[in-house]
Design a protein around this motif. Structure first.
Motif, PDB file in Angstrom:
ATOM      1  N   THR A 123       0.796  -1.228   0.000  1.00  0.00           N
ATOM      2  CA  THR A 123       0.000   0.000   0.000  1.00  0.00           C
ATOM      3  C   THR A 123       0.826   1.275   0.000  1.00  0.00           C
ATOM      4  N   ARG A 124       2.134   1.171   0.090  1.00  0.00           N
ATOM      5  CA  ARG A 124       2.960   2.382   0.218  1.00  0.00           C
ATOM      6  C   ARG A 124       2.711   3.345  -0.937  1.00  0.00           C
ATOM      7  N   HIS A 125       2.662   2.835  -2.153  1.00  0.00           N
ATOM      8  CA  HIS A 125       2.460   3.697  -3.323  1.00  0.00           C
ATOM      9  C   HIS A 125       1.046   4.285  -3.341  1.00  0.00           C
ATOM     10  N   GLU A 157      22.093  -7.016   1.958  1.00  0.00           N
ATOM     11  CA  GLU A 157      22.438  -5.789   1.223  1.00  0.00           C
ATOM     12  C   GLU A 157      21.220  -5.218   0.518  1.00  0.00           C
ATOM     13  N   VAL A 158      20.404  -6.097  -0.061  1.00  0.00           N
ATOM     14  CA  VAL A 158      19.177  -5.636  -0.731  1.00  0.00           C
ATOM     15  C   VAL A 158      18.247  -4.972   0.284  1.00  0.00           C
ATOM     16  N   ILE A 159      18.055  -5.637   1.414  1.00  0.00           N
ATOM     17  CA  ILE A 159      17.129  -5.120   2.422  1.00  0.00           C
ATOM     18  C   ILE A 159      17.620  -3.794   2.988  1.00  0.00           C
ATOM     19  N   CYS A 160      18.915  -3.686   3.258  1.00  0.00           N
ATOM     20  CA  CYS A 160      19.455  -2.425   3.788  1.00  0.00           C
ATOM     21  C   CYS A 160      19.283  -1.286   2.795  1.00  0.00           C
ATOM     22  N   ASP A 164      16.940   2.179   3.617  1.00  0.00           N
ATOM     23  CA  ASP A 164      17.383   3.567   3.521  1.00  0.00           C
ATOM     24  C   ASP A 164      16.355   4.431   2.814  1.00  0.00           C
ATOM     25  N   ARG A 165      15.606   3.818   1.894  1.00  0.00           N
ATOM     26  CA  ARG A 165      14.627   4.584   1.114  1.00  0.00           C
ATOM     27  C   ARG A 165      13.294   4.742   1.836  1.00  0.00           C
TER      28      ARG A 165
END
Length: 295
Positions: A123-125, A157-160, A164-165
């Motif tokens: 639902t973020r978008h 690495e993908v999750i981090c 950040d976003r």
């Protein structure tokens, strides 16, 4: 050989009551007709003895659902939702959330995470683009990052990078686990506030995903889909009071055992987990409404 399991309830069952026993608390209850076993690892010593980090571990038994009792699915969804909300800190029950489906979609016993994410309503978008229409919704992002062998990028690495976003208030990570006994395969769901180490169940542990590494509360939701062959063989030998057998040497390399109906079972339990996550993150929804949104 050590008893190998990702389930805290099994680790404690096999933990001899030494000095650390007093630092482990166990309790049982029933929710919506389903049994719930809680294990609290209270000290560093107990964590070292059991191999489980300090924290809460809730094991949700799926017997009523497997027996196809009346209204079993919605009852299981509500119960699992309540357990999730128990583990989420109060501050994490508001604000953006990130749901991560760990594992390899192409390998059925490892597909619990990706398939569960398929049933999560992102639902973020929608909240960002139509804030008036979705004012009552929580911003939720759903991610199935794959595995290192598919992407060449560590899951952590993908999750981090995503963290950040979107800066979530909490991360919910779904993954397949290894059990120590066949009776628990795809029969239980373990929830914990300690995070998770992807790949640990099959002896291919990657970087841990937890509050210390990600900086936000991490609720891990795991389902045992395999049993280590050597663990199972040694357990059988021990129960038969045998002194061992030559065949055990054949299991010196990793051999994983799963169920005959693993395809259907993974699909069913992934749907359950996805729906429970939706209910936990969006308390105004019902199971019937989730059906409509995902159809």
């Amino acid at each position: 050989m050590a008893f190998r399991t990702d389930l805290a309830v099994e680790a404690v069952e096999n933990f001899r009551q030494t000095e650390g026993g007093q630092h482990i608390r166990r309790s049982e209850r029933t929710m919506e007709g389903f049994a719930v076993h809680e294990v609290d690892v209270l000290s560093l010593h107990a964590a070292q003895q059991t191999g489980k980090p300090q924290g809460r571990y809730l094991t949700f038994e799926l017997d009523a659902l497997l027996h196809r009792e009346e209204d079993a699915f919605p009852r299981a969804c509500r119960a699992l939702c309540s357990l999730l909300r128990e583990l989420l800190p109060e501050k994490a029950q508001r604000g953006p959330a990130l749901v991560v489906g760990l594992g390899n979609r192409m390998i059925t016993p490892d597909a619990i995470g990706p398939q569960a994410v398929d049933h999560v309503i992102a639902t973020r978008h929608l909240v960002a683009q139509a804030p008036d229409m979705f004012a009552g919704w929580r911003p939720v992002s759903a991610l199935a990052p794959g595995v290192l062998g598919q992407t060449g990028v560590e899951t952590g690495e993908v999750i981090c990078g995503v963290l950040d976003r979107i800066q979530p208030a909490a991360v919910l990570a779904v993954d397949a686990l290894a059990a120590g006994r066949l009776s628990r395969l795809v029969r239980t769901v373990q929830l914990t506030d300690t995070g998770i180490t992807p790949g640990s169940g099959v002896g291919n542990a990657r970087a841990a995903l937890g509050p210390q590494t990600l900086g936000v509360p991490v609720i891990a939701i795991g389902v045992p889909t395999v049993v280590d062959g050597a663990t199972l063989a040694h357990e059988i030998t021990a129960q038969l009071a045998g002194s061992g057998c030559e065949a055990l040497e054949d299991l010196s390399r990793p051999v994983m055992i799963t169920t005959r109906d693993i395809d259907r079972e993974v699909a069913d339990i992934s749907r359950l987990i996805g729906y429970a996550i939706n209910l936990a993150l969006h308390p105004h929804l019902t199971v019937e409404e989730i059906d409509l949104y995902l159809s």
